[in-house]
Design a protein around this motif. Structure first.
Motif, PDB file in Angstrom:
ATOM      1  N   UNK A 192       8.015   2.338   4.975  1.00 49.74           N
ATOM      2  CA  UNK A 192       9.191   3.087   4.524  1.00 49.74           C
ATOM      3  C   UNK A 192       8.727   4.516   4.210  1.00 49.74           C
ATOM      4  N   UNK A 193       9.264   5.518   4.908  1.00 52.52           N
ATOM      5  CA  UNK A 193       8.828   6.891   4.627  1.00 52.52           C
ATOM      6  C   UNK A 193       9.123   7.261   3.167  1.00 52.52           C
ATOM      7  N   UNK A 194       8.206   7.997   2.567  1.00 49.50           N
ATOM      8  CA  UNK A 194       8.364   8.396   1.166  1.00 49.50           C
ATOM      9  C   UNK A 194       9.697   9.083   0.906  1.00 49.50           C
ATOM     10  N   UNK A 195      10.204   9.811   1.917  1.00 50.56           N
ATOM     11  CA  UNK A 195      11.457  10.562   1.692  1.00 50.56           C
ATOM     12  C   UNK A 195      12.658   9.643   1.431  1.00 50.56           C
ATOM     13  N   UNK A 196      12.517   8.341   1.763  1.00 49.57           N
ATOM     14  CA  UNK A 196      13.618   7.403   1.496  1.00 49.57           C
ATOM     15  C   UNK A 196      13.466   6.692   0.154  1.00 49.57           C
ATOM     16  N   UNK A 197      12.374   6.981  -0.554  1.00 45.49           N
ATOM     17  CA  UNK A 197      12.104   6.276  -1.819  1.00 45.49           C
ATOM     18  C   UNK A 197      12.563   7.155  -2.986  1.00 45.49           C
ATOM     19  N   UNK A 221      16.153  -1.702   4.822  1.00 42.71           N
ATOM     20  CA  UNK A 221      16.895  -1.631   3.553  1.00 42.71           C
ATOM     21  C   UNK A 221      16.946  -0.202   3.042  1.00 42.71           C
ATOM     22  N   UNK A 222      15.824   0.515   3.179  1.00 41.71           N
ATOM     23  CA  UNK A 222      15.765   1.895   2.671  1.00 41.71           C
ATOM     24  C   UNK A 222      16.724   2.794   3.450  1.00 41.71           C
ATOM     25  N   UNK A 223      16.810   2.572   4.769  1.00 41.09           N
ATOM     26  CA  UNK A 223      17.731   3.371   5.587  1.00 41.09           C
ATOM     27  C   UNK A 223      19.177   3.069   5.172  1.00 41.09           C
ATOM     28  N   UNK A 224      19.477   1.794   4.989  1.00 42.35           N
ATOM     29  CA  UNK A 224      20.823   1.400   4.555  1.00 42.35           C
ATOM     30  C   UNK A 224      21.147   1.975   3.170  1.00 42.35           C
ATOM     31  N   UNK A 225      20.156   1.970   2.304  1.00 39.41           N
ATOM     32  CA  UNK A 225      20.361   2.487   0.945  1.00 39.41           C
ATOM     33  C   UNK A 225      20.719   3.970   1.004  1.00 39.41           C
ATOM     34  N   UNK A 226      20.018   4.704   1.868  1.00 36.92           N
ATOM     35  CA  UNK A 226      20.292   6.147   2.024  1.00 36.92           C
ATOM     36  C   UNK A 226      21.748   6.337   2.486  1.00 36.92           C
ATOM     37  N   UNK A 227      22.144   5.567   3.488  1.00 34.75           N
ATOM     38  CA  UNK A 227      23.502   5.668   4.054  1.00 34.75           C
ATOM     39  C   UNK A 227      24.561   5.422   2.978  1.00 34.75           C
ATOM     40  N   UNK A 239       0.867  -1.185   0.000  1.00 38.58           N
ATOM     41  CA  UNK A 239       0.000   0.000   0.000  1.00 38.58           C
ATOM     42  C   UNK A 239       0.897   1.226   0.000  1.00 38.58           C
ATOM     43  N   UNK A 240       0.580   2.168  -0.883  1.00 38.01           N
ATOM     44  CA  UNK A 240       1.359   3.411  -0.931  1.00 38.01           C
ATOM     45  C   UNK A 240       0.417   4.560  -0.576  1.00 38.01           C
ATOM     46  N   UNK A 241       0.740   5.249   0.524  1.00 43.57           N
ATOM     47  CA  UNK A 241      -0.107   6.351   0.988  1.00 43.57           C
ATOM     48  C   UNK A 241       0.082   7.577   0.088  1.00 43.57           C
ATOM     49  N   UNK A 242      -0.799   8.574   0.283  1.00 40.14           N
ATOM     50  CA  UNK A 242      -0.794   9.769  -0.569  1.00 40.14           C
ATOM     51  C   UNK A 242       0.540  10.519  -0.526  1.00 40.14           C
ATOM     52  N   UNK A 243       1.280  10.386   0.575  1.00 44.62           N
ATOM     53  CA  UNK A 243       2.563  11.105   0.676  1.00 44.62           C
ATOM     54  C   UNK A 243       3.766  10.243   0.277  1.00 44.62           C
ATOM     55  N   UNK A 244       3.491   9.050  -0.287  1.00 43.18           N
ATOM     56  CA  UNK A 244       4.584   8.187  -0.740  1.00 43.18           C
ATOM     57  C   UNK A 244       5.063   7.179   0.299  1.00 43.18           C
ATOM     58  N   UNK A 245       4.589   7.294   1.540  1.00 45.30           N
ATOM     59  CA  UNK A 245       4.957   6.287   2.551  1.00 45.30           C
ATOM     60  C   UNK A 245       4.487   4.922   2.046  1.00 45.30           C
ATOM     61  N   UNK A 246       5.363   3.926   2.167  1.00 49.29           N
ATOM     62  CA  UNK A 246       5.100   2.638   1.523  1.00 49.29           C
ATOM     63  C   UNK A 246       5.108   1.486   2.520  1.00 49.29           C
ATOM     64  N   UNK A 303      -5.499   7.273   2.142  1.00 46.51           N
ATOM     65  CA  UNK A 303      -4.646   7.166   3.336  1.00 46.51           C
ATOM     66  C   UNK A 303      -3.567   8.245   3.234  1.00 46.51           C
ATOM     67  N   UNK A 304      -3.613   9.263   4.114  1.00 48.47           N
ATOM     68  CA  UNK A 304      -2.691  10.396   3.946  1.00 48.47           C
ATOM     69  C   UNK A 304      -1.222  10.031   4.154  1.00 48.47           C
ATOM     70  N   UNK A 305      -0.952   9.130   5.132  1.00 51.12           N
ATOM     71  CA  UNK A 305       0.451   8.786   5.409  1.00 51.12           C
ATOM     72  C   UNK A 305       0.519   7.381   5.982  1.00 51.12           C
ATOM     73  N   UNK A 306       1.751   6.901   6.134  1.00 55.56           N
ATOM     74  CA  UNK A 306       1.966   5.532   6.599  1.00 55.56           C
ATOM     75  C   UNK A 306       1.366   5.241   7.968  1.00 55.56           C
ATOM     76  N   UNK A 307       1.265   6.286   8.835  1.00 53.77           N
ATOM     77  CA  UNK A 307       0.721   6.067  10.192  1.00 53.77           C
ATOM     78  C   UNK A 307      -0.666   5.461  10.144  1.00 53.77           C
TER      79      UNK A 307
END
Ligand code: MRU
Length: 346
Positions: free
Chosen positions: A316-321, A253-259, A237-244, A277-281
């Protein structure tokens, strides 16, 4: 082509029993909504698009034997079957999307009951066909992001088995393989249920796509060594803000990818987007049996009495995608804006 099920002229939905792969290619037949609901709940079939398609066919099977001409009775049976199928798993939005689409078609088609049943059968098959064609497009658009041979890490199974066929993340990997650009796939085993080891490796092995299995905890090591060019995963499911929401472990994995400054791609059809769904929460995360963690293939791996947690998905927060690859195009942040251009297509 690998597909998670076949549907025969006599209306039997024959699943590959994914619980028994790779040891055995067993089948699980379903010809009622109850049997389809059981197959989804017990993970005979799994993966967001595949459970949506199965549920659509299950809804048709639920109303198929209605014999009267009274529309009120028909619609109450439809609702009952829909509620049963919707109660199987909470996270993948494709399940609810497919059931809502089927219900909408039923409400909006002013047909006699027998014709309406045929219309619903055709709609379920159309959902299936559309998914396979979406996956082919996702495969091509995703593969276009790479111009030289790559090593890709993937998590869980977002392959043919998880969709109508071909796969989302594995659709991209298949297309890269067809183009001669797939150097190596690193397959996370994906504890607790081992969808990577049991299912993704099974698909790649069958098709001769070069891969290596790693335990989930090895991913950072290979990223730090410079052996991962990109990470490609599916989504539930992908929320409206990109949270996945995707299989547990995706967020790490997304955190490691950013690093390690490695692109992190989410591949999904637009049926996985959830504008409401506005966000992952706000995404409901399925909690599964603790024994999936405390044991492995029936063998206890910790002291008797040790308790466990078992969330099946994480956010996974949208900002990491880096980008979301859909059949309607590849979108990048800011997702509240870029995804909204796809909503109306849904
Ligand atoms: O619990 P599962 O096996 O149904 O979880 C599946 C996943 O998390 C997949 O990555 C997701 O559904 C995308 S499948 C194209």
């Amino acid at each position: 082509m690998i597909a998670p099920f076949t549907f025969s002229q006599d209306d039997t939905l024959l699943f590959i029993d994914q619980r028994r792969l790779p040891w055995e290619e067993a089948s699980f037949p379903a010809s009622t909504a109850q049997e389809v609901a059981q197959a989804i709940k017990e993970m005979v079939v799994r993966g967001a698009p595949a459970i949506g398609i199965a549920a659509a066919i299950g809804l048709y099977l639920g109303i198929k034997h209605y014999k009267k001409s009274d529309p009120q009775g028909f619609f109450s049976l439809l609702k009952e079957s829909k509620n049963l199928l919707a109660s199987t798993r909470p996270t993948a939005v494709n399940l609810f999307w497919a059931l809502d689409r089927m219900e909408r078609v039923a409400i909006q088609s002013p047909l006699p009951i027998e014709k309406l049943k045929r219309r619903l059968r055709a709609e379920a098959l159309r959902i299936w066909e559309e998914d396979v064609s979406a996956n082919r497009k996702i495969g091509a658009l995703g593969a276009d992001l790479f111009s030289s041979p790559v090593r890709i890490l993937t998590h869980c199974n977002a392959g043919a088995l998880a969709t109508g066929g071909y796969g989302t993340a594995l659709g991209i990997i298949r297309t890269l393989h067809e183009r001669g650009l797939m150097k190596l796939v690193l397959v996370d085993e994906t504890r607790p249920l081992l969808q990577g080891a049991r299912l993704t490796a099974w698909e790649l092995y069958k098709e001769g796509i070069s891969h290596r299995l790693i335990t989930d905890s090895m991913a950072g090591y290979f990223m730090a060594k410079g052996l991962v060019n990109a990470i490609v995963v599916g989504a539930d499911r992908i929320a409206a803000n990109g949270d996945t929401a995707n299989k547990i472990g995706t967020y790490s994995l997304a955190v490691l990818a950013k690093r390690h400054e490695i692109p992190f791609y989410v591949a999904a059809p637009i049926s996985t987007l959830d504008p409401s769904t506005p966000s992952g929460d706000a995404i409901s995360i399925e909690e599964r049996r603790k024994t999936e963690v405390t044991s492995l293939e029936g063998l206890r791996i910790c002291p008797r009495g040790t308790m466990a947690f078992n969330p099946a998905f994480d956010i996974t927060p949208g900002e990491l995608v880096t980008a979301i690859i859909t059949e309607k195009g590849v979108v990048q942040p800011p997702y509240p804006i870029s995804l909204s251009s796809l909503w109306e297509e849904r």
